[in-house]
Design a protein around this motif. Structure first.
Motif, PDB file in Angstrom:
ATOM      1  N   TYR A  35      -0.117  -6.839  -4.598  1.00  0.00           N
ATOM      2  CA  TYR A  35      -1.064  -6.507  -3.534  1.00  0.00           C
ATOM      3  C   TYR A  35      -2.235  -7.479  -3.562  1.00  0.00           C
ATOM      4  CZ  TYR A  35      -4.242  -3.528  -0.838  1.00  0.00           C
ATOM      5  OH  TYR A  35      -5.111  -3.035   0.096  1.00  0.00           O
ATOM      6  N   MET A  51      -4.909   4.555   6.224  1.00  0.00           N
ATOM      7  CA  MET A  51      -4.875   3.833   4.935  1.00  0.00           C
ATOM      8  C   MET A  51      -4.205   4.710   3.889  1.00  0.00           C
ATOM      9  SD  MET A  51      -6.279   0.802   4.668  1.00  0.00           S
ATOM     10  CE  MET A  51      -7.316   0.482   3.257  1.00  0.00           C
ATOM     11  N   ALA A  86      -6.129   2.113  -7.998  1.00  0.00           N
ATOM     12  CA  ALA A  86      -6.202   2.242  -6.541  1.00  0.00           C
ATOM     13  C   ALA A  86      -7.612   1.901  -6.060  1.00  0.00           C
ATOM     14  CB  ALA A  86      -5.822   3.649  -6.115  1.00  0.00           C
ATOM     15  N   GLU A 134       1.484   4.265  -2.912  1.00  0.00           N
ATOM     16  CA  GLU A 134       1.427   5.703  -2.654  1.00  0.00           C
ATOM     17  C   GLU A 134       2.660   6.408  -3.233  1.00  0.00           C
ATOM     18  OE1 GLU A 134       1.086   8.450   1.314  1.00  0.00           O
ATOM     19  OE2 GLU A 134       1.165   6.298   1.508  1.00  0.00           O
ATOM     20  N   GLU A 141       0.836  -1.194   0.000  1.00  0.00           N
ATOM     21  CA  GLU A 141       0.000   0.000   0.000  1.00  0.00           C
ATOM     22  C   GLU A 141       0.878   1.255   0.000  1.00  0.00           C
ATOM     23  OE1 GLU A 141      -2.611   0.515   3.412  1.00  0.00           O
ATOM     24  OE2 GLU A 141      -4.047  -0.666   2.256  1.00  0.00           O
ATOM     25  N   THR A 187      -9.814  -5.028  -1.154  1.00  0.00           N
ATOM     26  CA  THR A 187      -9.535  -5.063   0.284  1.00  0.00           C
ATOM     27  C   THR A 187     -10.826  -5.089   1.084  1.00  0.00           C
ATOM     28  OG1 THR A 187      -7.734  -3.605  -0.295  1.00  0.00           O
ATOM     29  CG2 THR A 187      -8.048  -4.029   2.019  1.00  0.00           C
ATOM     30  N   LEU A 193      -3.696   4.020   0.863  1.00  0.00           N
ATOM     31  CA  LEU A 193      -4.242   3.956  -0.502  1.00  0.00           C
ATOM     32  C   LEU A 193      -5.187   5.115  -0.774  1.00  0.00           C
ATOM     33  CD1 LEU A 193      -5.030   0.302  -1.526  1.00  0.00           C
ATOM     34  CD2 LEU A 193      -3.563   1.941  -2.635  1.00  0.00           C
ATOM     35  N   LEU A 199      -8.647  -1.074  -3.461  1.00  0.00           N
ATOM     36  CA  LEU A 199      -9.423  -0.831  -2.247  1.00  0.00           C
ATOM     37  C   LEU A 199     -10.678  -1.701  -2.211  1.00  0.00           C
ATOM     38  CD1 LEU A 199      -9.192   2.981  -1.637  1.00  0.00           C
ATOM     39  CD2 LEU A 199      -8.611   1.179  -0.062  1.00  0.00           C
ATOM     40  N   SER A 248       0.447  -3.538  -7.873  1.00  0.00           N
ATOM     41  CA  SER A 248      -0.968  -3.771  -7.621  1.00  0.00           C
ATOM     42  C   SER A 248      -1.299  -5.260  -7.770  1.00  0.00           C
ATOM     43  CB  SER A 248      -1.796  -2.874  -8.525  1.00  0.00           C
ATOM     44  OG  SER A 248      -2.578  -3.586  -9.388  1.00  0.00           O
TER      45      SER A 248
END
Lengths: 131, 140
Positions: free
Chosen positions: A110, B1, B126, A24, A20, B133, B3, B130, A107
């Motif tokens: 992830y 977070m 992104a 960023e 994560e 998640t 993200l 999320l 990604s």
């Protein structure tokens, strides 16, 4: 044998957080692709994961209560990227192609970590239900 | 977070790139606006990007967005054209054309729109990350 969530989820709970953070950092590289003088950064995965699992931080130790807390400013596991070309004309070292490829890779990794976590959770759920 | 910070960063880049597209559109629209004096003539405008320093200095903040520091006018020399029949010609018969280089502006436009698209895709991935998640552990 007691179920320990920390042991059951293993390293994946930490790696999700590190990925994560890397997302960023890479997003800020891509956002600053046209900013003069911006230097591309990346996360050293090994260092970041080690500090995430051990919970260590790199703050200066204080020997007196009246010391100013020595914040590390920028995290030590974030390092500048070595540019592919020596000079781009405006001091910017972002290579958008590299960054995008890294972002996509990050990604996917992830999502891999998430699916590991997901299967761990479903294993535990099976154990709880006793099916 | 962290993200969620990706949305802020990608959003700041999108707004900066749209400012750049705006100046390009203004430059292209005024590429042929002549006038009778050098002071009144339109000059090409360009945005100046900078990293958001207040965020860069804050501890624990690796993600840095983009700011538009300002708009500068180009210092390139204006184009004098000898055209005594032009209604806006000065007493010597010259009209002044803007220092807009149309080819440069087109290249700028493509670059800005590609950067914009890239940032949209970053925000999109992104969002997908999320969503995954949020769905964590819901499957059987």
């Amino acid at each position: 044998m007691a179920i320990n969530f920390d042991n059951a989820l293993g390293i994946h709970q930490y790696s999700v957080g590190v990925r994560e953070r890397r997302a960023e950092v890479l997003a800020s590289n891509i956002a600053n692709a046209d900013t003069p003088g911006f230097k591309a950064k990346d996360l050293s995965f090994k260092d970041a994961l080690a500090s995430a699992t051990q919970g260590t931080s790199f703050n200066l130790s204080k020997t007196s209560e009246r010391h100013i807390s020595g914040g590390r400013g920028i995290a030590s596991d974030v390092q500048f990227r070595v540019p592919n070309q020596p000079d781009t004309g405006d001091g910017n070292t972002v290579d958008v192609q590299t960054e995008r490829a890294s972002f996509m890779q990050n990604s996917m990794e992830y999502q891999a970590s998430l699916s590991f976590l997901s299967s761990k959770i479903s294993t535990m759920r099976k154990a709880i239900k006793g099916q | 977070m962290s993200l969620f910070r990706v949305f802020d960063v990608a959003g700041s880049a999108m707004s900066a790139q749209s400012v750049r597209l705006n100046t390009t559109a203004s430059n292209l629209a005024n590429a042929n606006s002549v006038s009778s004096s050098a002071n009144e003539t339109y000059k090409a405008r360009y945005p100046v990007f900078q990293a958001q320093l207040d965020q860069a200095n804050a501890a624990q903040n690796e993600a840095v967005g983009v700011n538009v520091a300002g708009i500068v006018e180009s210092d390139a020399p204006l184009v004098n054209e000898f055209n005594p029949n032009h209604p806006l010609a000065d007493e010597n018969g010259y009209v002044y054309r803007p220092n807009v280089n149309v080819m440069e502006e087109m290249a700028n436009m493509i670059s800005a729109s590609r950067s914009y698209q890239t940032n949209v895709q970053i925000a999109d991935s992104a969002k997908k990350m999320l969503n995954k998640t949020l769905a964590l552990g819901q499957g059987t």
